[in-house]
Structures are given as structure tokens and as C-alpha cells.
Design a protein around this motif. Sequence first.
Motif: not given
Length: 72
Positions: A26-45, A58-63
Motif C-alpha cells: 500500500r506504499l504510495e511514492l511521490s516527489i515531496p513538495d511544500a504540501s508536506s510541510l505544516p500550513s503555518r510554515m513560511e516556506s510552504r506559504q 501541479n508541477i514539481s521540480t526535479i533536480d
Amino acid sequence: MVMKRPASMAIGGTMVLLLCVFPVSRLELSIPDASSLPSRMESRQAAEQLQYDLGQKNISTIDMVIGGSRNN
């Protein structure tokens, strides 16, 4: 012990491996983005504001790092 009962040992080993694989099924793999951070964090905002302003919702960056050698 194993050589006396190869079939039952094979079945037992298979059952143990299946039990180990069950949680991963049942493992779901995804690229982490700002939505994984708490909504009160400045970096997510800031990331959400940039996505809203630039229209890239709906675009994620990949380096990628590509190495090579120079042959002169």
C-alpha cells in the motif's frame, strides 16, 4: 531439519516473505513538495504563493546532475 521437510520449509519461507511484503503493497511514492510541510510554515506559504502567481499548481521540480568527462 530443512532437508527432511523441503516442501514445508519452502511454504513457510514464502509465507514469511509475503508477510514482509504486505505493508509495502500500500506504499504510495511521490516527489515531496511544500504540501508536506505544516500550513503555518513560511516556506510552504511562499511556495504556494509562487505556484499561484506563476500558474504552476501541479508541477514539481526535479533536480538532475549529469556528469561527464572532457576528452581534448
